[in-house]
Design a protein around this motif. Structure first.
Motif, mmCIF file in Angstrom:
data_model
loop_
_atom_site.group_PDB
_atom_site.id
_atom_site.type_symbol
_atom_site.label_atom_id
_atom_site.label_comp_id
_atom_site.label_asym_id
_atom_site.label_seq_id
_atom_site.Cartn_x
_atom_site.Cartn_y
_atom_site.Cartn_z
ATOM 1 N N LEU A 116 0.812 -1.223 0.000
ATOM 2 C CA LEU A 116 0.000 0.000 0.000
ATOM 3 C C LEU A 116 0.845 1.272 0.000
ATOM 4 N N THR A 117 1.940 1.253 -0.785
ATOM 5 C CA THR A 117 2.793 2.448 -0.799
ATOM 6 C C THR A 117 2.909 3.089 -2.177
ATOM 7 N N THR A 118 2.225 2.504 -3.164
ATOM 8 C CA THR A 118 2.364 3.096 -4.510
ATOM 9 C C THR A 118 1.010 3.207 -5.201
ATOM 10 N N GLY A 119 0.980 4.109 -6.164
ATOM 11 C CA GLY A 119 -0.136 4.224 -7.108
ATOM 12 C C GLY A 119 -1.501 4.315 -6.436
ATOM 13 N N ARG A 120 -2.434 3.539 -6.972
ATOM 14 C CA ARG A 120 -3.815 3.627 -6.479
ATOM 15 C C ARG A 120 -3.954 3.082 -5.059
ATOM 16 N N ASP A 121 -3.123 2.069 -4.732
ATOM 17 C CA ASP A 121 -3.159 1.562 -3.351
ATOM 18 C C ASP A 121 -2.884 2.689 -2.366
ATOM 19 N N LEU A 122 -1.893 3.490 -2.714
ATOM 20 C CA LEU A 122 -1.527 4.586 -1.817
ATOM 21 C C LEU A 122 -2.644 5.618 -1.746
ATOM 22 N N GLU A 123 -3.261 5.889 -2.903
ATOM 23 C CA GLU A 123 -4.363 6.858 -2.909
ATOM 24 C C GLU A 123 -5.515 6.399 -2.038
ATOM 25 N N ARG A 124 -5.863 5.129 -2.182
ATOM 26 C CA ARG A 124 -7.042 4.626 -1.471
ATOM 27 C C ARG A 124 -6.734 4.251 -0.019
ATOM 28 N N HIS A 125 -5.485 3.920 0.258
ATOM 29 C CA HIS A 125 -5.131 3.443 1.605
ATOM 30 C C HIS A 125 -3.913 4.198 2.127
#
Lengths: 349, 226
Positions: free
Chosen positions: A206-215
């Motif tokens: 959960l540190t890049t891209g959409r994962d980071l945005e959402r989480h």
């Protein structure tokens, strides 16, 4: 209340495998007595709830006795009793809650059922003094991984993020098993990793891209755990030697990197200049070191209680209970339930 | 003597006060899933009904089971902690003995106590009642009701066993849960006769847990990359 005007409060903690009894006077820690059933769980590779509950029953009165004796406190002098009423293992919580009620009824003192996570934050009051408002708290243990914005530990805790799968400490336990290290994994990985180097770039969840945005402030350690297990298994199958120290160091680095990166990001985003770390994983030396350097770079002051107050203990419950008494909060009823999934926003039951 | 008795080994959360000559107050709630919530308020109610302050209590008696573990522990830890807080002795009474005592006024001869052990099993023991005296003939055990001998299952039976398994227990008696008043009477008798009364939990089952032996493979069949 005593002559000093500071309430004498006893706290009981039984949410997992530690039977903890602590006593504080106001914001001063008098004693922190612990009985742990961790050795009984080791051969099962994790905490077995029924084993923990049985151990709590047997340890409760001896731990109460020890706490009172070491602190030189007579039960009759107590002003209040506090207890972890959740979250945690239901059967384990009930032992502590029932014991606290028995003290409340027997001694005629008020009862405070408090939140386990809030207590992990409040404990630093008896270690380093009053909490700055607001404080950012990173709680990492075998059962929890949470980022909390804490304007007031007795009344207002705002969860910013949490693990969406395994807790950080759980990942340590599972990776330790893969590496042939004993339970609980945290201390063993910490020790072994000191002789290793960070040679493997394990994934940061959960540190890049959409994962980071959402989480943005959430954590995920399940994928990391699987990546480590797979890495080790593939090399073992190929007959290659595996450096346990290097794998441990690389795994630990991945966990600590994500925890500290997100914690400091949360401080920056919310304009908070104090970070407190608590929970059993806070005893990890690499986490402490990296948090220290990243906080310094970000102009954030780091507070970490001594390791014995980071793991589950009764002192933290007493510390929060005393705050409740000093703020004049209404006690909990004698019908207080144990709530295994008590949300962190519910600080007192 | 002012003895507080409590039991949480059956579906009833039950509390009573005995003053040495008889039961002065008794309260119970039937709620098999919420022992923690009910017990302490019932203790306060019983003390209030008996006009007794906690510090005036001289003895604590508690049912030691067998019973569903979580509920059983609520009673045991409450009794032990109350005994510690008040510095009073605590006395344990096996809960099945109490049910047998409750049945002693209803039958003469042998009787069976069979309570709910969950998981399709019962906790049970056989007793003999002769001229009002109760004697236990078998150690408390946990088994599937169908595995008890026919002759045992045909005995007059107390406890929830007959409610749960009406086809298997043929002579039910209308006593289903432990009464703390009866527990208090048994306790007072045993204290006076000097009978040892340990407060160890009668679990009769080991914790459900299996030692971890191996981790399962994380590499899918046909996996090539790393």
């Amino acid at each position: 209340m005593s002559d000093s005007g500071q309430p004498l409060v006893l706290g009981i903690e039984t949410s997992c495998d530690e039977t903890g009894v602590g006593i504080v006077r106001g914001e001063t820690l008098l004693v922190d007595a612990i009985a742990s059933s961790v050795d009984e769980h080791a051969r099962f590779g994790g905490v077995v709830p029924e084993v923990a509950s049985r151990a709590h029953l047997e340890a409760m009165v001896p731990t109460l006795e020890r706490a009172c004796a070491e602190a030189g406190v007579r039960l009759a002098d107590l002003d209040a009793v506090a207890v972890t009423s959740g979250p945690g293992l239901a059967g384990a919580l009930m032992v502590g809650v029932a014991a606290a009620k028995a003290l409340s009824v027997g001694l005629g003192v008020p009862l405070y059922g408090v939140n386990h996570l809030a207590s992990h934050v409040a404990v630093d009051i008896v270690e380093h003094g009053p909490l700055p408002s607001p404080t950012m708290a990173l709680l990492v243990s075998g059962g929890h991984s949470s980022l909390l914005l804490v304007p007031d530990v007795t009344a207002d805790i705002q969860p910013l993020g949490a693990t969406i799968d395994d807790a950080a400490g759980e990942a340590f336990d599972k990776v330790a098993r893969v590496l042939g290290l004993p339970f609980p994994g945290g201390p063993h990985i910490d020790r072994v990793a000191r002789d290793g180097e960070v040679t493997i770039d394990f994934p940061r969840g959960l540190t890049t891209g959409r994962d980071l945005e959402r989480h943005r402030f959430d954590f995920s350690f399940s994928g990391l755990k699987t990546a480590v297990a797979r890495w080790v298994e593939l090399r073992q199958r190929a007959g290659e030697s595996v450096s346990v120290a290097d794998v441990a160091a690389s795994f630990q680095e991945a966990v600590v990197d994500v925890l500290t990166r997100k914690a400091v990001d949360a401080c920056r985003t919310h304009g908070v200049d104090h970070l407190q770390i608590g929970g059993g994983v806070a005893a990890n030396s690499r986490l402490r070191a990296m948090a220290q350097s990243r906080c310094e770079a970000a102009g954030v002051e780091l507070r970490v209680p001594r390791p014995g107050l980071c793991t589950d203990n009764g002192a933290m419950v007493a510390a929060l209970g005393a705050q409740m008494v000093m703020r004049g909060r209404t006690p909990s009823g004698l019908d207080l339930p144990a709530d295994s999934s008590m949300p962190v926003t519910e600080i007192q039951a | 003597m002012l003895l507080l008795a409590l039991d949480t080994s059956t579906s009833a959360i039950t509390v009573a006060l005995h003053d040495g000559s008889g039961v002065r107050a008794e309260r119970a709630v039937t709620d098999a899933r919420r022992h923690t919530e009910h017990l302490a308020p019932l203790i306060e109610e019983v003390l209030a009904a008996g006009a007794v302050a906690p510090a005036e209590l001289t003895d604590i008696a508690v049912g030691t089971g067998p019973g569903p573990f979580t509920g059983l522990r609520v009673g045991l830890v409450t009794a032990r902690t109350l005994g510690f807080a008040l510095d009073r002795p605590i006395h344990g009474v096996p809960s099945l003995d109490v049910l047998a005592h409750q049945g002693s006024g209803l039958v003469t001869g042998d009787l069976l106590v069979a309570t709910d052990a969950r998981r399709k099993e019962v906790y049970w023991a056989v007793y003999a009642v002769r001229s009002g005296r109760v004697e236990r003939l078998s150690a408390p055990a946990v088994d599937r009701p169908g595995d008890l001998e026919d002759g045992v299952r045909a005995l007059p039976t107390l406890g929830r066993g007959p409610l749960l398994y009406p086809d298997l227990f043929l002579a039910p008696l209308p006593v289903h849960d432990v009464s703390a008043g009866a527990l208090a009477e048994v306790a007072v008798g045993r204290i006076r006769s000097g009978t040892p009364m340990p407060v160890d939990a009668l679990y009769l089952r080991r914790p459900d847990a299996v030692p971890s032996v191996s981790t399962k493979s994380t590499v899918p069949d046909g996996w090539r990359g790393a």
